[in-house]
Design a protein around this motif. Structure first.
Motif, PDB file in Angstrom:
ATOM      1  N   SER A 131     -12.153  18.946  23.224  1.00 31.02           N
ATOM      2  CA  SER A 131     -11.623  17.586  24.070  1.00 31.02           C
ATOM      3  C   SER A 131     -13.228  16.682  24.046  1.00 31.02           C
ATOM      4  O   SER A 131     -12.968  15.516  24.198  1.00 31.02           O
ATOM      5  N   ALA A 132     -14.364  17.426  24.394  1.00 28.54           N
ATOM      6  CA  ALA A 132     -15.749  16.699  24.413  1.00 28.54           C
ATOM      7  C   ALA A 132     -15.956  16.253  23.292  1.00 28.54           C
ATOM      8  O   ALA A 132     -16.954  15.295  23.091  1.00 28.54           O
ATOM      9  N   GLY A 133     -15.608  16.874  22.177  1.00 29.40           N
ATOM     10  CA  GLY A 133     -16.127  16.259  20.940  1.00 29.40           C
ATOM     11  C   GLY A 133     -16.675  17.100  19.958  1.00 29.40           C
ATOM     12  O   GLY A 133     -17.197  16.976  18.814  1.00 29.40           O
ATOM     13  N   LEU A 134     -16.308  18.670  20.429  1.00 32.93           N
ATOM     14  CA  LEU A 134     -16.648  19.686  19.284  1.00 32.93           C
ATOM     15  C   LEU A 134     -16.002  19.681  17.985  1.00 32.93           C
ATOM     16  O   LEU A 134     -14.526  19.597  17.861  1.00 32.93           O
ATOM     17  N   ASP A 135     -16.604  19.736  17.011  1.00 31.62           N
ATOM     18  CA  ASP A 135     -15.986  19.736  15.456  1.00 31.62           C
ATOM     19  C   ASP A 135     -15.842  21.133  14.885  1.00 31.62           C
ATOM     20  O   ASP A 135     -14.676  21.460  14.165  1.00 31.62           O
ATOM     21  N   ALA A 136     -16.813  22.045  15.018  1.00 33.24           N
ATOM     22  CA  ALA A 136     -16.911  23.230  14.331  1.00 33.24           C
ATOM     23  C   ALA A 136     -17.453  24.229  14.886  1.00 33.24           C
ATOM     24  O   ALA A 136     -18.209  23.793  16.055  1.00 33.24           O
ATOM     25  N   VAL A 137     -17.157  25.414  14.945  1.00 30.77           N
ATOM     26  CA  VAL A 137     -17.720  26.511  15.655  1.00 30.77           C
ATOM     27  C   VAL A 137     -18.147  27.664  14.497  1.00 30.77           C
ATOM     28  O   VAL A 137     -17.047  28.139  13.715  1.00 30.77           O
ATOM     29  N   PHE A 138     -19.341  28.300  14.437  1.00 30.51           N
ATOM     30  CA  PHE A 138     -19.741  29.328  13.612  1.00 30.51           C
ATOM     31  C   PHE A 138     -20.096  30.537  14.495  1.00 30.51           C
ATOM     32  O   PHE A 138     -20.751  30.417  15.289  1.00 30.51           O
ATOM     33  N   PHE A 139     -19.132  31.940  14.220  1.00 29.87           N
ATOM     34  CA  PHE A 139     -19.549  33.022  15.166  1.00 29.87           C
ATOM     35  C   PHE A 139     -20.219  33.724  14.370  1.00 29.87           C
ATOM     36  O   PHE A 139     -20.199  34.142  13.270  1.00 29.87           O
ATOM     37  N   GLY A 140     -21.464  34.384  14.960  1.00 25.22           N
ATOM     38  CA  GLY A 140     -22.119  35.268  14.431  1.00 25.22           C
ATOM     39  C   GLY A 140     -21.527  36.590  14.223  1.00 25.22           C
ATOM     40  O   GLY A 140     -21.137  37.439  15.188  1.00 25.22           O
ATOM     41  N   LEU A 141     -21.438  37.126  12.988  1.00 27.85           N
ATOM     42  CA  LEU A 141     -20.669  38.370  12.815  1.00 27.85           C
ATOM     43  C   LEU A 141     -21.636  39.158  11.691  1.00 27.85           C
ATOM     44  O   LEU A 141     -21.855  38.624  10.513  1.00 27.85           O
ATOM     45  N   GLU A 142     -22.004  40.229  11.520  1.00 29.90           N
ATOM     46  CA  GLU A 142     -22.651  40.831  10.380  1.00 29.90           C
ATOM     47  C   GLU A 142     -21.786  41.805   9.504  1.00 29.90           C
ATOM     48  O   GLU A 142     -22.286  41.941   8.461  1.00 29.90           O
ATOM     49  N   THR A 143     -20.656  42.346   9.867  1.00 32.12           N
ATOM     50  CA  THR A 143     -19.867  43.159   9.182  1.00 32.12           C
ATOM     51  C   THR A 143     -18.527  43.283   9.784  1.00 32.12           C
ATOM     52  O   THR A 143     -18.585  43.192  11.110  1.00 32.12           O
ATOM     53  N   LEU A 144     -17.574  43.596   9.463  1.00 28.56           N
ATOM     54  CA  LEU A 144     -16.247  44.013   9.761  1.00 28.56           C
ATOM     55  C   LEU A 144     -16.063  45.450  10.214  1.00 28.56           C
ATOM     56  O   LEU A 144     -15.295  45.779  10.978  1.00 28.56           O
ATOM     57  N   ASP A 145     -17.312  46.294  10.029  1.00 26.39           N
ATOM     58  CA  ASP A 145     -17.493  47.713  10.626  1.00 26.39           C
ATOM     59  C   ASP A 145     -17.986  47.372  11.877  1.00 26.39           C
ATOM     60  O   ASP A 145     -19.053  47.147  12.425  1.00 26.39           O
ATOM     61  N   GLU A 146     -17.066  47.695  12.979  1.00 24.03           N
ATOM     62  CA  GLU A 146     -17.409  47.259  14.415  1.00 24.03           C
ATOM     63  C   GLU A 146     -18.582  47.957  14.890  1.00 24.03           C
ATOM     64  O   GLU A 146     -19.534  47.450  15.648  1.00 24.03           O
ATOM     65  N   LYS A 147     -18.578  49.345  14.323  1.00 20.96           N
ATOM     66  CA  LYS A 147     -19.795  50.062  14.958  1.00 20.96           C
ATOM     67  C   LYS A 147     -21.325  49.534  14.536  1.00 20.96           C
ATOM     68  O   LYS A 147     -21.995  49.387  15.248  1.00 20.96           O
ATOM     69  N   VAL A 148     -21.261  49.496  13.115  1.00 23.32           N
ATOM     70  CA  VAL A 148     -22.380  48.726  12.644  1.00 23.32           C
ATOM     71  C   VAL A 148     -22.774  47.305  12.996  1.00 23.32           C
ATOM     72  O   VAL A 148     -23.627  47.056  13.530  1.00 23.32           O
ATOM     73  N   ASN A 149     -21.686  46.624  13.087  1.00 22.33           N
ATOM     74  CA  ASN A 149     -22.027  45.093  13.656  1.00 22.33           C
ATOM     75  C   ASN A 149     -22.442  45.303  15.278  1.00 22.33           C
ATOM     76  O   ASN A 149     -23.438  44.585  15.348  1.00 22.33           O
ATOM     77  N   ASP A 150     -21.670  45.884  16.065  1.00 21.17           N
ATOM     78  CA  ASP A 150     -21.985  45.704  17.345  1.00 21.17           C
ATOM     79  C   ASP A 150     -23.467  46.462  17.613  1.00 21.17           C
ATOM     80  O   ASP A 150     -24.020  46.199  18.592  1.00 21.17           O
ATOM     81  N   THR A 151     -23.882  47.545  16.838  1.00 25.14           N
ATOM     82  CA  THR A 151     -25.289  47.849  16.920  1.00 25.14           C
ATOM     83  C   THR A 151     -26.197  46.779  16.687  1.00 25.14           C
ATOM     84  O   THR A 151     -27.243  46.517  17.245  1.00 25.14           O
ATOM     85  N   LEU A 152     -26.012  46.129  15.481  1.00 23.27           N
ATOM     86  CA  LEU A 152     -26.915  44.950  15.165  1.00 23.27           C
ATOM     87  C   LEU A 152     -26.759  43.897  16.156  1.00 23.27           C
ATOM     88  O   LEU A 152     -27.994  43.307  16.022  1.00 23.27           O
ATOM     89  N   ARG A 153     -25.595  43.762  16.784  1.00 29.84           N
ATOM     90  CA  ARG A 153     -25.485  42.434  17.610  1.00 29.84           C
ATOM     91  C   ARG A 153     -25.961  42.853  19.197  1.00 29.84           C
ATOM     92  O   ARG A 153     -26.142  42.362  19.813  1.00 29.84           O
ATOM     93  N   GLY A 154     -26.187  44.235  19.217  1.00 28.49           N
ATOM     94  CA  GLY A 154     -26.417  44.720  20.550  1.00 28.49           C
ATOM     95  C   GLY A 154     -25.758  44.409  21.812  1.00 28.49           C
ATOM     96  O   GLY A 154     -26.059  44.220  22.972  1.00 28.49           O
ATOM     97  N   PHE A 155     -24.288  44.633  21.469  1.00 25.52           N
ATOM     98  CA  PHE A 155     -23.296  44.239  22.345  1.00 25.52           C
ATOM     99  C   PHE A 155     -22.019  44.965  22.012  1.00 25.52           C
ATOM    100  O   PHE A 155     -21.185  44.487  20.932  1.00 25.52           O
ATOM    101  N   PRO A 156     -21.433  45.902  22.617  1.00 28.92           N
ATOM    102  CA  PRO A 156     -20.244  46.734  22.538  1.00 28.92           C
ATOM    103  C   PRO A 156     -18.994  45.958  22.441  1.00 28.92           C
ATOM    104  O   PRO A 156     -18.690  45.115  23.348  1.00 28.92           O
TER     105      PRO A 156
END
Length: 352
Positions: free
Chosen positions: A134-159
């Motif tokens: 509503s404020a005017g945001l047009d696009a969002v990009f989410f940081g994701l390194e892989t669909l492998d949850e274990k590998v991704n969450d390790t790289l991202r440092g958040f379970p």
């Protein structure tokens, strides 16, 4: 902002002021060989819930006095619009942790910017995204390194970060936001990006592919500084049209690193950098007009040489001579006057 995307093109066509800014940018580049600011990256906080192995702002100086105020952001929006900028991207840290982010977004939307957000997705609730839309945001990009949850969450440092991103994607698409992934290109792991590129293609998502640079938490990492890895990126973009890198497009109609020319980054304390991977500050918007700082950055020899790829990831001379000394410093960004490779003798234009 990828001008090849239909939503971006539709937004441009429906926005005469933006059409004028873009026409001015192409005219200045193609007829007069002059730069025009196109994109402003804003880092409204360095705080984050995650501990990503490739975090580019891990050494950014926390706790300084003088955080930017709404009046400062209003001034940045006005100044950058007058300079020709058409897009504003909010990064971090994690921008969703900024309580008044919607107010900041409104300031830029009032100047007709295309506004995007890069987020880890952890705090992306429906109410929050609806408010930002509503404020005017047009696009969002989410940081994701892989669909492998274990590998991704390790790289991202958040379970659980992978699952939160997948849920946030659904929310944002339902709220009418252009949605995509932002995936850091690690050398030698191209198969991981093919997996995500296919996922994006099958789920109507965009994909931004910044390359790994040896800054912040990744100072000891091996970066993609050879021709083979550069050609891998080119190959991925040809195979997947929905994938983009910020150096693939310029007003000069050729690949060009935009740092300090068509793009700048501004921290929550007002330091102005070429981009979030180039940790040299060319001034502070609390002390000088933005255009003066941008022109100073444009006189930096490394920005003037018009590299056809990301300087911080692929240019071995730049990495060795300019990023290397920063890695040995305790904090960043580093004022240009304090960088050992930048002096009045070596870079006279920067000191004018």
């Amino acid at each position: 902002m990828n001008l090849k995307n239909y939503p971006a093109r539709a937004w441009i066509i429906s926005n005469p002021r933006i059409l004028w800014r873009i026409a001015r940018g192409f005219t200045r580049a193609l007829l007069f060989n002059k730069n025009t600011l196109r994109t402003v990256h804003l880092l409204p906080t360095f705080d984050c819930q995650a501990k990503c192995e490739m975090c580019s702002v891990a050494k950014f100086n926390q706790g300084k006095s003088g955080l930017l105020t709404l009046a400062d952001y209003d001034s940045i929006a006005e100044q950058s619009a007058r300079m020709g900028a058409i897009a504003a991207t909010f990064l971090g840290g994690e921008p969703l942790l900024v309580r008044n982010l919607d107010e900041i977004i409104r300031l830029f939307k009032s100047r007709h910017f295309f506004i995007s957000l890069v987020s880890n997705g952890i705090a992306a609730t429906r109410d929050r995204m609806k408010t930002l839309r509503s404020a005017g945001l047009d696009a969002v990009f989410f940081g994701l390194e892989t669909l492998d949850e274990k590998v991704n969450d390790t790289l991202r440092g958040f379970p659980g970060q992978c699952g939160k991103v997948l849920h946030a994607i659904q929310i944002c698409q339902e709220e009418g936001l252009l949605t995509g992934l932002c995936t850091v290109l690690f050398p030698g792991e191209v198969d991981r990006y093919i997996e995500l590129a296919e996922f994006c293609r099958n789920n109507n998502l965009q994909m931004a592919l910044p390359s790994l640079a040896g800054v912040g938490a990744a100072e000891e990492a091996r970066c993609a500084s050879n021709t083979t890895e550069y050609e891998e990126v080119i190959g991925l973009m040809k195979r997947y049209p929905h994938l983009s890198v910020d150096w693939a497009f310029s007003y000069s109609l050729k690949p060009r690193c935009p740092s300090g020319k068509e793009k700048i980054a501004i921290t929550c304390y007002g330091d102005v950098l070429g981009c979030t991977l180039n940790h040299i500050s060319f001034g502070n918007i609390k002390k000088e007009p933005l255009q003066k700082i941008w022109r100073r950055a444009g006189q930096f020899s490394q920005f003037k040489k018009n590299s056809d790829r990301c300087l911080a990831a692929f240019d071995s001379h730049y990495i060795r001579t300019f990023l290397g000394p920063i890695a040995r410093m305790e904090k960043s960004p580093v004022p240009f006057q304090d960088h050992p490779s930048i002096s009045p003798e070596e870079e006279p234009g920067v000191f004018l």
